[in-house]
Design an enzyme around this catalytic site. Structure first.
Site, PDB file in Angstrom:
ATOM      1  N   SER A 134       0.848  -1.188   0.000  1.00 54.81           N
ATOM      2  CA  SER A 134       0.000   0.000   0.000  1.00 54.81           C
ATOM      3  C   SER A 134       0.886   1.242   0.000  1.00 54.81           C
ATOM      4  O   SER A 134       1.709   1.399  -0.899  1.00 54.81           O
ATOM      5  CB  SER A 134      -0.971  -0.057   1.178  1.00 54.81           C
ATOM      6  OG  SER A 134      -2.037   0.826   1.006  1.00 54.81           O
ATOM      7  N   GLU A 262      -9.024  -5.426  -4.530  1.00 53.14           N
ATOM      8  CA  GLU A 262      -8.411  -4.386  -3.704  1.00 53.14           C
ATOM      9  C   GLU A 262      -9.459  -3.519  -2.988  1.00 53.14           C
ATOM     10  O   GLU A 262      -9.351  -3.252  -1.800  1.00 53.14           O
ATOM     11  CB  GLU A 262      -7.520  -3.483  -4.566  1.00 53.14           C
ATOM     12  CG  GLU A 262      -6.265  -4.156  -5.116  1.00 53.14           C
ATOM     13  CD  GLU A 262      -5.119  -4.185  -4.107  1.00 53.14           C
ATOM     14  OE1 GLU A 262      -5.315  -3.784  -2.948  1.00 53.14           O
ATOM     15  OE2 GLU A 262      -4.018  -4.609  -4.493  1.00 53.14           O
ATOM     16  N   HIS A 358      -7.656  -5.768  -0.212  1.00 58.71           N
ATOM     17  CA  HIS A 358      -6.463  -5.009   0.126  1.00 58.71           C
ATOM     18  C   HIS A 358      -5.981  -5.396   1.523  1.00 58.71           C
ATOM     19  O   HIS A 358      -6.763  -5.493   2.465  1.00 58.71           O
ATOM     20  CB  HIS A 358      -6.794  -3.518   0.090  1.00 58.71           C
ATOM     21  CG  HIS A 358      -5.627  -2.611   0.252  1.00 58.71           C
ATOM     22  ND1 HIS A 358      -4.676  -2.441  -0.742  1.00 58.71           N
ATOM     23  CD2 HIS A 358      -5.237  -1.811   1.282  1.00 58.71           C
ATOM     24  CE1 HIS A 358      -3.774  -1.576  -0.334  1.00 58.71           C
ATOM     25  NE2 HIS A 358      -4.084  -1.179   0.889  1.00 58.71           N
TER      26      HIS A 358
END
Length: 452
Positions: A134, A262, A358
Site C-alpha cells: 500500500s 483491492e 487489500h
C-alpha cells in the site's frame, strides 16, 4: 551500545483504527529500527529484507504485531528489518521552509543504517531487498525513482502500489487547509511550535471533509487521500513510472503485484458492501475511469456487472491494480526485469465477505496469521490452506531476496505471465486483461491542483 529489547515509540499519526492513541505521549525519538536474524554472525552473509509498512501515508508503525519479522526470518533464512518513518503532516505535508517528502527521506536514512550496520546482524549489505505494501508499496516505487536511494538496495517488492503522486501545488494547498484548522500558515515557523498530536488532529479534520474541495483537489479528495509523495523536482524528480521508463530501475530486480479485490475492504469500511447505488457507480466511473470514454469502456468490457462490481473495479484499478501493473510494464519497457503476481485467494475471515481484498497479502507474507488486525481476514483459526499459501508466498519473497527469482517467469508484454496465488496457485496470463486494455494508454501522471 544500546539496550534494544522493545520497539521504539511510533511517530505521531492520525486516528484511523485508533492509531493516534498508540502514539500519544511518545516523545520524539520515533525513527527506530528493528532487526530479526536467524544467524547474527557478521560472516553469515544472509539476504536482507527491509519492510516499509503502509497506512495511506497517514498512519503506520513498525511495532504492530502483524509486522513481527520472526517467522519470516527464522523459516526462510533472511534478515528482516522494519522501521518507523514519519507519516501525515510530519512526513508528507508540503511545508514552506522544510524539505519535501520527509517520510521518504526517513526511509533513505533507514536504508543507510542497514548498509552501515546490517553485517553485524548476519546480513549482506549487497543483498538488500526493500518490500512494502500500500503506502509502503508506493514508497518502494518512489525509492526506485530517488537519486538519494540509488545503491542502497538491489531488489524491490512493491505490493499494491497506489497511483497517487502529488504536485507541489496540490500538496501545498492541502497543507494550507490543515494549517488553517489551527489558525496558522503552512510554514516551518508557524507549525514548529504545534504539538505533534495537534498536527495529526488537524489533518484528520481536513480528511473528514475533503469532499468539499473535490473541484479543487480532484481525485484525491474523492478518495480522502490528503497525503502522498510529492514530485518536487529535488527529493523526487519524476513519478516512479517515468523513472522506470527512463531506465532508473534497470539494475534492480522488481517483484510487483496486487490483490484481485483491492477495493472490497474500503467498500466494507464505508458501509457500502452490497449497498452501492447506480448513482454511486456512475459517479465513480465518471471520476476515476481513464479518458473521456472510460465509463463506456468499463460497461462494454463488463456487460454483466452491476453497480457494486463496476464501483469496485474502477476504484481497484485506479488506486492499486493498474499502477502496480504499469510499474512492471515501465520496468520491462526499459529492459529491466520484473515479476508480477496477483493474490486471488478469498479471505475466509469475517464471513468470507471481503474476497482477496487489500491488505490480505500482509499476514500471508509475514506468516503472522493469528495476530494483528489483518489476521481478522484469515479467521480465528488459520486453516491448513492458509498456512500452505503463506508458506508459498514467504518462500517466493525470500527466494526473490536471495536470488532475484521468485519461482515463476519474468513478465513480458508478449505472454504477460504472472503468478496467481490461490488455494491452487498457477502461472497464467495476466488475469485482469479487460482492465489492462482499458488502462493501457494511461500514464499515471503527477496529480495537479485543479483550481486555486
Amino acid at each position: 551500545m544500546r539496550e534494544a529489547v522493545s520497539y521504539g515509540p511510533p511517530p505521531p499519526q492520525g486516528g484511523h483504527f485508533g492509531m493516534d492513541a498508540l502514539s500519544q505521549d511518545a516523545g520524539d525519538n520515533w525513527l527506530t529500527v528493528n532487526v530479526w536474524s536467524p544467524e547474527p554472525d557478521p560472516g553469515a552473509g544472509l539476504p536482507v529484507m527491509v519492510w516499509i509498512q503502509g497506512g495511506a501515508y497517514v498512519v503506520g508503525m513498525s511495532g504492530l504485531p502483524e509486522y513481527d519479522g520472526g517467522r519470516l526470518a527464522r523459516d526462510n533464512g533472511v534478515v528482516v528489518v522494519t522501521f518507523n518513518y514519519r507519516v501525515g503532516i510530519e512526513g508528507f505535508a508540503q511545508i514552506e521552509g522544510a524539505p519535501a517528502n520527509r517520510g521518504l527521506l526517513d526511509q533513505v536514512a533507514a536504508l543507510e543504517w542497514v548498509r552501515d550496520n546490517i553485517r553485524a546482524f548476519g546480513g549482506d549489505p549487497d543483498r538488500v531487498t526493500i518490500f512494502g505494501q500500500s503506502a509502503g508499496g508506493g514508497s518502494v516505487a518512489a525509492l526506485l525513482a530517488m537519486d538519494s536511494a540509488a545503491g542502497l538496495f538491489r531488489r524491490a517488492v512493491a505490493q499494491s502500489v497506489p497511483g497517487t503522486f502529488f504536485s507541489p501545488e496540490l500538496a501545498a494547498d492541502i497543507t494550507a487547509a490543515c494549517a488553517a484548522e489551527l489558525g496558522l500558515q503552512p510554514t516551518v515557523s508557524d507549525l514548529s511550535g504545534v504539538a505533534p498530536h495537534q498536527l495529526s488532529a488537524a489533518a484528520d479534520a481536513v480528511g473528514a471533509k475533503m469532499g468539499q474541495w473535490a473541484q479543487r483537489w480532484g481525485r484525491p479528495a474523492h478518495r480522502t487521500i490528503p497525503f502522498s509523495p510529492v514530485v518536487d523536482g529535488e527529493v523526487l524528480a519524476v513519478t516512479p513510472w517515468q523513472a522506470l521508463t527512463d531506465g532508473a530501475g534497470r539494475d534492480i530486480d522488481l517483484l510487483v503485484g496486487h490483490t484481485r479485490d483491492e477495493q472490497r475492504l474500503f467498500t466494507a469500511l464505508n458501509g457500502l458492501l452490497g449497498e452501492v447505488s447506480e448513482e454511486q457507480a456512475v459517479n465513480a466511473l465518471h471520476v476515476f475511469a481513464p479518458g473521456p470514454d472510460g465509463a463506456r469502456r468499463y460497461r462494454d468490457a463488463f456487460p454483466a456487472a452491476g453497480a457494486g462490481e463496476l464501483y469496485e473495479l474502477v476504484h481497484s484499478d485506479w488506486l492499486f491494480r493498474m499502477p502496480s501493473l504499469h510499474l512492471a510494464e515501465a520496468q520491462t519497457a526499459a529492459d529491466g526485469r520484473a515479476y508480477v503476481y496477483e493474490l486471488a485467494w478469498p479471505a475466509p475471515g469475517m464471513g468470507g465477505a471481503l474476497g482477496a481484498c487489500h491488505g490480505l497479502d500482509v499476514p500471508l507474507v509475514f506468516g503472522n496469521l493469528d495476530r494483528g488486525q489483518p489476521a481478522m481476514l484469515i479467521g480465528e483459526a488459520p486453516s491448513p490452506e492458509a498456512e500452505a499459501l503463506s508458506a508459498r508466498m514467504r518462500a517466493a519473497w525470500a527466494g526473490f531476496a536471495a536470488h532475484g527469482d521468485p519461482g515463476w517467469p519474468a513478465y513480458d508484454t508478449d505472454e504477460r505471465l504472472v503468478q496467481r496465488f490461490d488455494s491452487r496457485s498457477a502461472v497464467t496470463a495476466y488475469p485482469e486483461e479487460p482492465s489492462r486494455l482499458i488502462w493501457q494508454n494511461h500514464t499515471f501522471p503527477v496529480l495537479p491542483l485543479i483550481s486555486r
